[in-house]
Motif scaffolding. Structure first.
Motif, short mmCIF file in Angstrom:
data_model
loop_
_atom_site.label_atom_id
_atom_site.label_comp_id
_atom_site.label_asym_id
_atom_site.label_seq_id
_atom_site.Cartn_x
_atom_site.Cartn_y
_atom_site.Cartn_z
N VAL A 100 0.80 -1.22 0.00
CA VAL A 100 0.00 0.00 0.00
C VAL A 100 0.84 1.28 0.00
CG1 VAL A 100 -1.57 1.37 1.44
CG2 VAL A 100 -2.16 -0.96 0.83
N PRO A 101 1.79 1.44 0.93
CA PRO A 101 2.56 2.70 0.89
C PRO A 101 3.31 2.87 -0.43
CG PRO A 101 3.05 1.44 2.88
CD PRO A 101 2.25 0.56 2.01
N LEU A 102 3.87 1.79 -0.90
CA LEU A 102 4.62 1.86 -2.16
C LEU A 102 3.69 2.24 -3.32
CD1 LEU A 102 7.25 1.51 -3.65
CD2 LEU A 102 6.79 -0.94 -3.83
N ALA A 103 2.50 1.67 -3.30
CA ALA A 103 1.55 1.95 -4.39
C ALA A 103 1.14 3.42 -4.37
CB ALA A 103 0.33 1.05 -4.28
N ILE A 104 1.00 3.98 -3.17
CA ILE A 104 0.62 5.40 -3.11
C ILE A 104 1.77 6.26 -3.63
CG2 ILE A 104 -0.10 7.31 -1.62
CD1 ILE A 104 -1.42 5.31 0.20
N LEU A 105 2.98 5.93 -3.19
CA LEU A 105 4.13 6.69 -3.69
C LEU A 105 4.28 6.51 -5.21
CD1 LEU A 105 6.79 6.07 -0.90
CD2 LEU A 105 5.46 8.13 -1.34
N ALA A 106 3.97 5.32 -5.68
CA ALA A 106 4.02 5.10 -7.13
C ALA A 106 2.98 5.98 -7.82
CB ALA A 106 3.78 3.63 -7.46
#
Lengths: 332, 330, 548
Positions: free
Chosen positions: B61-67
């Motif tokens: 989730v955090p990575l996807a938001i940063l992506a």
């Protein structure tokens, strides 16, 4: 003076002092700024003296060479985000190979590490040229790869360095206030860069970065030149890695902040991110300037962290100023 | 003759795959993800379970938001390198305010406002002063990092800790497969997906990235679009930072630094072109999940961090080269 | 043109080149004898520049052969062409902007002394070799580029619109220096729009039309008529009347113009241009390349601001700071270069709908249904064939051009600025565009149409203004705007003026005009050309020339 000018302006034959001043206005401006910052440090902190100068020479060494690596690539119209990782890899290789080995062997290691740097740059360049993926993506990805190899070579900081190598990075030379590290750096960079800059290859770097189409029409082999710029960048990254090992005495597998800070230094040093403009001396001085800003702010009892802020603000400010000039020129 | 006839279907299939990659990269990416999951199950039978899926989602989730930040920036031909500092900053600022009364909410609000502000400054630099996005956001990265450090020193006496609610948000779950962070992520995802496809603003992001001259001639003022873009990016990075600090249960000024490059990688894998005008968020989400699964796979294989990085890097180059090939004009 | 190797220094035959759907060259041939100055002529988009790029290795041909001194050779890059004695001076100087002149010479292995000689011959004796190329004015750069080419002692020197950006004194020097090369061992290929220069300088001329060599002419007194005839093409290729053009309704004397330009200058190329554009009319703009029409359209479209002069829209003075301001005032622009107008990776729909979403107030949720309806209507009106896929770059040139127009037609257009909308597209689409422009005008819109295809003026325009050297030099009623008279006006020649015979002025005594076999290859009046797509080197432009 002559080294200054040739380093800063791609090794043209000198054509009069005024011209040198005009061409390298940015570099001389940086030097002036550096002088002001040094003077300021001396005034605020009277104890600022030879030891601090020597320390300064040693501490800026790796980043200054990284900035040269970045400058070569940026001048040729690319960007290399894997410089920090290449430095980490070459540094751990050097530290591991030199660990507890006789000093003479250190020379072999240095040669091997430089060859490694050339190879790393060659891989980067070949990927950029053959895949036609934007430089920024390829080198970003390769920064993972090289950092991974660095961790394989040496999972934790350690190793050692030949004593002569470490000796190169510390202390003064000739007189107390000339840091040996700085002299060594200038000599090394000059030995590598001036022959390149004076050759057709150096000219092709500038031509390619300045206007790829015009370069192509002028007969510059576009792909090969681009590749070569990454190879030279790799060589300097290896020198930067050696500088890391020399100044710390060990190898650290985790890349330092050198990639992004080298981009900052290159921009501050008067190299256009669009390519074709600037030299390698400006970025080196910019590194020292950035370091001195930090030092001066410490002396003024300003939070050191604000120095990081200042670094960012200076970077943005300089670039904004530069692009404002561009916009004004374009609209005229 | 025979050679020609036998080659024809193959060529058509190749063209089909090309088209699929070009137009609907999510489908082959999901295939890739499925293959990875199968591989992981083969390597370590029994590992793939509902719980495991929950762990992967939580980590993604955090990575996807940063992506998401990188996706929208890359669509315009930009990039946002300040997400690391901004995300770290929000988690950190919130953590330092935990002890004052009402500090948690206050902290989150302050943090997100600061994140948006950082994005606004980046947007002004990129949109109005036409500073290269790489440089502008890199500079903002330094500024935010430095200011966060200053904040740290001034609040060091109060001590810090990740608020319980953020911990729950980052690491808790309704049921194993549904972590709480989806409460934040699903609306964010919906907003980005719909925003890119169904709003005039989303259209302009693609337009500016594809052909800024055409956008200008059609009456779009790109500086407006870009300022809003980087504000959104800053805000998203801030939200990601809050979740990340809850997920890692730590708050430090460098917490999200190591997520910057993977966030770009996720967007690249997802088929968004760094040259602008092409891509979408769905691919980036799958890209983030792929990276998370891949990391898990390598851990299981006993291939530690170094190999993970090498594999990550190679995948980015290969995927980017593949996209460049299939999207090139024939 | 029979291949006769000993006689031809350079012989190119059957050269073809296609960019996607656009045929730039179909069957071009060019034979240059030693010691001659050979003109390469053709209307805009006939393929001259593409041919030159192929001869110098900057672009690779799809077919055909190139032979130098009877030996066939393939040129893969400009460097190779240079070594083989083929050197070109392009329209855009190929000097590296960030290098000084000396370094620019070094990179092409040009001897400095020889360069110094030529550059002072060409009228720049005081050139400082240490000045950066980007700091020099365009005219100097072109002269330097030429001197550099001369210093390389090429067998064949190609000059693409060499005199276009030069002031009169430099032009004179250039013509003199080039003229002196006659009769030697090397030759010059000379591309120019200035007939006077061609008459002055050239021995023979090869004429290209629609990517094909249609004739080779000895340049003598009066040969300009023959050249113009060849450039225009046989009457059989005449476009059938596209639209029934009703006699323009008499306009009341006090009618308010939709758009007025008053003394508009851009400070460089455009001088004191004034005209009125009325609702219901199509006003043609006729000019050779680079006469200031690009600058005029940029100013009208809000892309750049005039240095002096003013614009009035519907009686209100306006000062456009951005294309959005022009669009707000109802003035919309269709650029010639589709690469400038279209988002090539996006769909037809997004491209047409782009102006709908440009303003901040349209940033929110789209009404997809309404948008589809509007777009579909526009697609139907313009008969856009969008089957080719969901990326505009996969459409044919004609369909792409329709998309750029559909964008503005979709929501109703008041004032339409069209810059060469039919460049490089097929004849059917051209006709559809003519019909559309007439219909728009009939519906009350005002249309300003620049076209490089002079036939179109009579077909579409109610009247036309002719720009030469940045000034309006003639105004022609639509009915009188036949091609020959427009072409003469565009070259700023008086209606019956004969091109002065100046060829002797600089001619080498030995360089007398060639043999009597005046026109030959491909000049077949019944030749193809009717329904075939017209060649265009402009739409693909520099992009096609991939330096990688």
């Amino acid at each position: 003076m002559s080294t200054t000018a040739t380093l800063a302006s791609r090794g043209r034959s000198l054509v009069g002092r005024r011209d040198v001043l005009r061409r390298n206005g940015w570099t001389f401006g940086l030097l002036g700024l550096l002088a002001v910052l040094l003077l300021f440090a001396k005034i605020v902190e009277p104890s600022y003296g030879v030891l601090a100068i020597q320390g300064l020479g040693t501490s800026v060494l790796p980043l200054a060479i990284a900035a040269v690596a970045q400058a070569v690539v940026v001048i040729s119209g690319g960007i290399d985000l894997s410089i920090g990782s290449m430095m980490a890899l070459t540094s751990v290789v050097a530290a591991s190979a030199m660990y507890k080995q006789p000093d003479e062997f250190g020379i072999v290691v240095v040669i091997g590490v430089l060859a490694l740097g050339l190879a790393l740059g060659a891989v980067n360049g070949a990927l950029v040229v053959t895949t036609k993926v934007p430089d920024i993506v390829v080198t970003l990805a390769m920064s993972f790869v090289w950092a991974g190899f660095a961790l394989i070579v040496r999972p934790a900081p350690g190793g050692g360095a030949s004593s002569w190598l470490m000796d190169l990075a510390v202390g003064p030379i000739l007189v107390d206030w000339i840091p040996k590290a700085t002299v060594v750096m200038l000599i090394v960079v000059a030995v590598v860069w001036i022959p390149i800059a004076r050759s057709r290859l150096g000219l092709s770097f500038y031509a390619l970065g300045s206007n790829a189409l015009a370069a192509f029409r002028s007969g510059v082999p576009v792909g090969r030149t681009k590749w070569a710029s990454y190879v030279v960048g790799g060589l300097f990254a290896a020198l930067g890695g050696l500088a890391l090992t020399a100044s710390t005495g060990i190898g650290t597998p985790v890349p330092g902040p050198y990639t992004l800070e080298s981009v900052a230094a290159v921009v501050l040093g008067g190299v256009s991110l669009a390519g074709g403009r600037g030299g390698v001396l400006g970025p080196m001085i910019a590194v020292v300037v950035l370091q001195m800003v930090r030092t001066d702010m410490t002396f003024m009892s300003i939070d050191t962290n604000l120095a990081i802020v200042a670094q960012g603000v200076i970077l943005i400010g300089v670039v904004m100023f530069g692009s404002l000039l561009e916009i004004r020129r374009a609209s005229r | 003759m025979t050679a020609a006839t036998s080659r024809r279907p193959r060529r058509q299939t190749a063209a089909g795959v090309r088209g699929l990659f070009r137009d609907q990269p999510v489908i082959p990416l999901l295939g890739l993800l499925a293959i990875l999951v199968v591989v992981i199950e083969v390597v370590d039978p029994g590992i793939v379970s509902i719980d495991w899926a929950g762990v992967i989602i939580k980590g993604s989730v955090p990575l996807a938001i940063l992506a998401g930040c990188q996706t929208i920036a890359m669509l315009t031909g930009g990039i946002d390198l300040s997400v690391g500092a901004v995300a770290s900053m929000t988690g950190f600022v919130t953590a330092t305010m935990i002890h004052s009364p009402g500090g948690e909410v206050q902290g989150i609000v302050i943090a997100l406002v600061a994140a948006s502000l950082a994005g606004f400054v980046s947007g002004v630099g990129v949109g109005v002063f036409r500073v290269h996005p790489l440089i502008m956001t890199l500079g903002m990265n330094f500024v935010v990092l430095g200011l966060a450090n200053v904040w740290q020193l001034q609040n060091v006496q109060t001590g810090a800790g990740v608020p319980a609610n953020l911990r729950t948000l980052g690491s808790g779950a309704f049921v194993e497969v549904l972590p709480y962070s989806l409460v934040v992520f699903v609306p964010v995802m919906a907003l980005i997906l719909v925003g890119l496809k169904r709003t005039g603003y989303g259209r302009l992001l693609y337009a500016i990235g594809d052909n800024p001259v055409a956008a200008r001639l059609s009456g779009a003022r790109s500086w407006q679009v870009l300022i809003v873009l980087y504000v959104i990016s800053g805000l998203l990075a801030g939200i990601a930072g809050l979740i990340l600090s809850g997920y890692a249960n730590t708050a430090s000024v460098s917490l999200a630094d190591s997520s910057v490059l993977p966030s770009i990688a996720a967007a690249v894998i997802g088929g968004t072109s760094i040259m602008g005008g092409r891509g979408g968020y769905a691919g980036s989400i799958v890209g983030a999940v792929i990276l998370t699964v891949l990391a898990a796979l390598l851990t299981i294989l006993g291939l530690p961090e170094p190999t993970r990085q090498i594999v990550f890097g190679s995948i980015i180059v290969v995927m980017a080269a593949a996209y460049t090939r299939v999207t090139a004009e024939s | 043109m029979t291949p006769n190797p000993p006689d031809q220094l350079l012989l190119a035959t059957g050269i073809s080149k296609t960019y996607g759907a656009v045929v730039a060259l179909r069957n071009a041939s060019l034979g240059v004898r030693p010691g001659e100055v050979h003109a390469l002529l053709g209307a805009n988009g006939a393929g001259k520049s593409t041919l030159v790029k192929i001869l110098t290795g900057a672009v690779h041909p799809d077919g055909g052969t190139i032979a130098v001194r009877g030996r066939e050779r393939t040129v893969h890059s400009p460097a190779e062409a240079r070594r083989g004695g083929l050197v070109s001076v392009y329209q855009e100087p190929s000097l590296i902007p960030d290098l000084d002149i000396r370094a620019n010479l070094r990179i092409t292995n040009t001897p400095v002394e020889s360069f110094r000689h030529w550059v002072s011959e060409l009228g720049l004796p005081d050139l400082d070799l240490t000045s950066l190329a980007r700091r020099l004015p365009l005219a100097s750069l072109r002269v330097i580029d030429l001197a550099r080419a001369l210093a390389n002692e090429p067998d064949v020197l190609m000059l693409d619109e060499m005199t276009a950006a030069l002031p009169a004194n430099l032009t004179e020097r250039v013509l003199e220096v080039v003229g002196r090369r006659k009769g030697g061992d090397s030759s010059v290929i000379f591309i120019s729009h200035r007939m006077i220069e061609i008459a002055e300088l050239c021995d023979r001329a090869t004429v290209l039309r629609e990517g094909e060599t249609v004739g080779v002419v000895d340049v003598t007194a009066g040969s300009d008529k023959r050249i113009v005839d060849l450039m225009l093409g046989p009457m059989a290729a005449e476009i059938p009347a596209a639209a029934e053009r009703p006699a323009a309704a008499p306009r009341p004397a006090d009618a308010q113009p939709r758009l007025s330009a008053r003394g508009v200058s851009d400070g460089r190329r455009l001088h004191e241009v004034s005209f009125d554009l009325h609702p219901g009319e199509v006003l043609g703009v006729v000019a050779l390349e680079g006469q200031g029409q690009d600058e005029l359209f940029d100013i009208l479209a809000g892309s750049s601001r005039p240095a002096t002069g003013s614009l009035v829209v519907d009686g209100t003075p306006v000062a456009f700071r951005h294309p959005a301001d022009a669009i707000q005032a109802g003035v919309v622009y269709v650029p010639a270069d589709r690469a400038e107008a279209l988002m090539m990776q996006r769909s037809v729909r997004e491209n047409i709908a782009l102006p709908f979403v440009a303003g901040v107030r349209h940033w929110a949720m789209l009404n997809m249904g309404a948008e589809r309806k509007t777009v579909d209507e526009a697609v139907a009106t313009l008969q856009i064939d969008a089957r080719a896929g969901n990326e505009v770059r996969r459409l044919s040139g004609g369909n792409q051009q329709k998309v750029t127009i559909a964008r503005w037609v979709a929501t109703g257009v008041r004032t339409l600025l069209c810059f060469d909308p039919t460049r490089g597209i097929d004849i059917r689409t051209k006709q559809q565009i003519y019909v559309l422009l007439r219909e728009l005008a009939q519906g009350g819109a005002a249309v300003l149409l620049y076209t490089s295809e002079l036939k179109e003026v009579q077909l579409v325009c109610d009247r036309a203004i002719v720009i030469f050297g940045g000034r309006i030099v003639a105004q022609v009623a639509g009915a009188d705007a036949d091609e020959p008279s427009l072409l003469r006006a565009a070259y700023n020649l008086a209606p019956d003026e004969v091109i002065p015979e100046l060829a002797v002025a600089f001619a080498n005594p030995d360089g007398a005009p060639g043999s009597a076999d005046t026109a030959a290859a491909g000049a077949d009046p019944d030749g193809p050309g009717g329904g075939a797509p017209r060649a265009g080197d402009a739409p693909t432009g520099e992009q096609s020339e991939d330096p990688a």
